[in-house]
Scaffold this motif. Structure first.
Motif, short mmCIF file in Angstrom:
data_model
loop_
_atom_site.label_atom_id
_atom_site.label_comp_id
_atom_site.label_asym_id
_atom_site.label_seq_id
_atom_site.Cartn_x
_atom_site.Cartn_y
_atom_site.Cartn_z
N UNK A 431 0.80 -1.22 0.00
CA UNK A 431 0.00 0.00 0.00
C UNK A 431 0.83 1.27 0.00
N UNK A 432 1.89 1.32 0.78
CA UNK A 432 2.67 2.55 0.89
C UNK A 432 3.21 3.01 -0.47
N UNK A 433 3.78 2.11 -1.30
CA UNK A 433 4.23 2.57 -2.62
C UNK A 433 3.09 3.17 -3.46
N UNK A 434 1.89 2.59 -3.38
CA UNK A 434 0.76 3.12 -4.13
C UNK A 434 0.33 4.49 -3.57
N UNK A 435 0.35 4.61 -2.24
CA UNK A 435 -0.03 5.87 -1.61
C UNK A 435 0.93 7.00 -1.99
#
Length: 530
Positions: A431-435
């Motif tokens: 999730x963090x890379x997408x965020x």
């Protein structure tokens, strides 16, 4: 002698002084020895049981009431007089009082709703609202998790929206928005208004790539046709409105102008239950473990092509405090959410031949939810953002807190629903890379916690299953909403009430969403999922 035998301490005393023979068959007590006749000291369990009895709880023996009509009638009259006294004092007869625990266990009811979340409670609400003057109509709601610790009703985003691809869902969502707008009028208990739901009006922003443009335009036309207010935004309009947003790969977006936002689901559910109990709805803390029908021909209510239709009459409910109890009903509604498929199997749906061979296509699925802090992130301008890669984010307050989740695109990406743990590495790795790609300032975020939520996923067409079963005519469904049940719950709960009372749908005809569509393979696919 009968009075002495009724004493628990005397029974234990007799058993403790019996000399069982070697064969293992019990005999009368040996009186040849001089033994201590004083009763043993009560154990901790006995003390707890006696304390339980002092709470004036009354549970008749199951499965029949064989204690005598006079005693049973006197018990009912005593509680009716107590409730009347509460009404004269201006209190709800079944409000938050010690008397709630003393109600008679509801072994007979007209309508049994399985599932006490938002959907099940709304169904009970509309039924009781329809029959305000009919005091004898009894509605029972069975909920296996009274704490709602694992319920989707209290652990989800708590968001409502009108942006769907199916007309029925849009109309139900619009009705739900109007219901929430007038909630203080609907859920007031003796002129006492429910608590503030802390509704945050903010539209959904669905971002679309070049491949999503055609579908976004089709959805927009359907939404406008149904009366929803939705706007399509081009990239330059998005850049002007949301300068903190990275628009790489975005060709079009759809934004809800009204009737969308999020609320405090705990307060919503609490207000519903309080209103329902004030109208006489009985909530049972227990799990349905068995369905039963009568063993005579009268249970076969109709025939078609020589095949008899059967109706269920009893459910066996496993409770923590009362053991296994039976509840007899006229109608039963399966609104058990993620457990709807399991409940349907107990009722032979998908387990036998003929029309019963078709299973309820609802399974339990799991979603990770994470809360993080980013003081430099967007504040009031932050919508409920849905990215094409499945990421969904909303703010939580105005002090830099956010909640995010992710909707997988393939079944292979689905997390194991039986794994009851929250994996923080999933946030950091997936999730963090997408965020940070979509909102660059989120590269500075700090993870504060996470949880998971189970919801009812309809793997047939991702639309809700409503109305009666094709074989068991007195069993209805209200499940399989695939994550958007909060938005459409008031509208569809009312249609269930209409069918029970009128045997037809009055305001909105949801016949295409009935179980029968599974037999004819007529999917009503909902595309806009979060």
């Amino acid at each position: 002698m009968s009075r002495l035998l009724s004493k628990r301490w005397f029974i234990h005393a007799c058993i403790s002084h019996c000399n069982p023979p070697a064969c293992g068959i019990s005999t009368s007590c040996s009186l040849s020895k001089k033994v201590d006749r004083s009763p043993p000291a009560p154990s901790a369990d006995q003390i707890e049981e006696e304390e339980w009895r002092r709470r004036r709880r009354y549970v008749p023996p199951d499965p029949v009431l064989d204690e005598g009509s006079w005693k049973r009638a006197s018990t009912v009259m005593r509680w009716d007089m107590a409730n009347m006294y509460d009404l004269l004092r201006g209190k709800a007869p079944y409000g938050h009082d010690a008397r709630v625990e003393g109600q008679i266990f509801p072994q007979f009811c007209d309508i049994c709703v399985i599932g006490g979340g938002i959907m099940g409670s709304l169904i009970a609400y509309f039924i009781k609202q329809r029959c305000v003057g009919e005091k004898n109509l009894r509605v029972v709601v069975v909920e296996k998790d009274p704490s709602y610790a694992q319920s989707a009703s209290t652990n989800s985003f708590g968001a409502v929206r009108v942006q769907f691809s199916q007309e029925h869902n849009i109309k139900a969502a619009l009705y739900g928005a109007e219901f929430l707008r007038r909630m203080k009028e609907h859920l007031a208990v003796f002129e006492k208004e429910p608590g503030d739901l802390q509704f945050q009006p903010q539209g959904y922003l669905f971002l679309g790539s070049e491949a999503d443009v055609a579908q976004l335009k089709i959805n927009h036309e359907t939404q406008i046709k149904c009366g929803a207010k939705v706007a399509l935004l081009l990239p330059h309009q998005l850049a002007e409105r949301y300068p903190w947003l990275n628009l790489d790969g975005i060709a079009l977006a759809s934004y809800g102008l009204e009737h969308e936002g999020w609320l405090d689901t705990w307060k919503y559910l609490y207000a519903l239950k309080e209103k329902n109990m004030s109208m006489g709805v009985h909530y049972v803390d227990g799990e349905v473990v068995e369905f039963r029908r009568d063993d005579f021909a009268g249970s076969q209510v109709a025939t078609m092509g020589g095949v008899p239709f059967e109706k269920w009459k009893w459910v066996r409910v496993r409770t923590k405090e009362h053991g296994d109890q039976h509840i007899q009903f006229c109608f039963v509604v399966n609104a058990a959410g993620a457990d709807s498929g399991t409940v349907a199997k107990l009722a032979d749906v998908g387990q036998k031949r003929g029309t019963r061979i078709i299973p309820l296509p609802v399974e339990k699925r799991k979603r990770y939810m994470y809360a993080f802090h980013c003081p430099e992130g967007p504040k009031l301008s932050m919508p409920m953002l849905v990215d094409p890669n499945g990421l969904n984010i909303r703010r939580d307050g105005i002090k830099g807190m956010y909640i995010c989740g992710w909707t997988p695109k393939t079944n292979e990406e689905e997390p194991d629903p039986n794994d009851l743990t929250v994996k923080n590495e999933f946030f950091y790795d997936v999730l963090w890379p997408k965020l940070s790609f979509r909102i660059p300032v989120f590269s500075k975020l700090e993870l504060r916690g996470g949880w998971y939520v189970h919801y009812d996923y309809n793997y047939f067409d991702q639309s809700g299953i409503l109305g009666p079963h094709v074989y068991h005519g007195n069993m209805l469904f209200a499940c399989g909403f695939s994550g958007y049940g909060m938005a459409v719950a008031p509208g569809y709960a009312k249609t269930i009430m209409d069918y029970i009372y009128e045997a037809q749908y009055e305001e909105q005809d949801v016949t295409p969403y009935e179980f029968e569509r599974l037999l004819h393979f007529e999917p009503q696919k909902e595309i806009v999922l979060v």
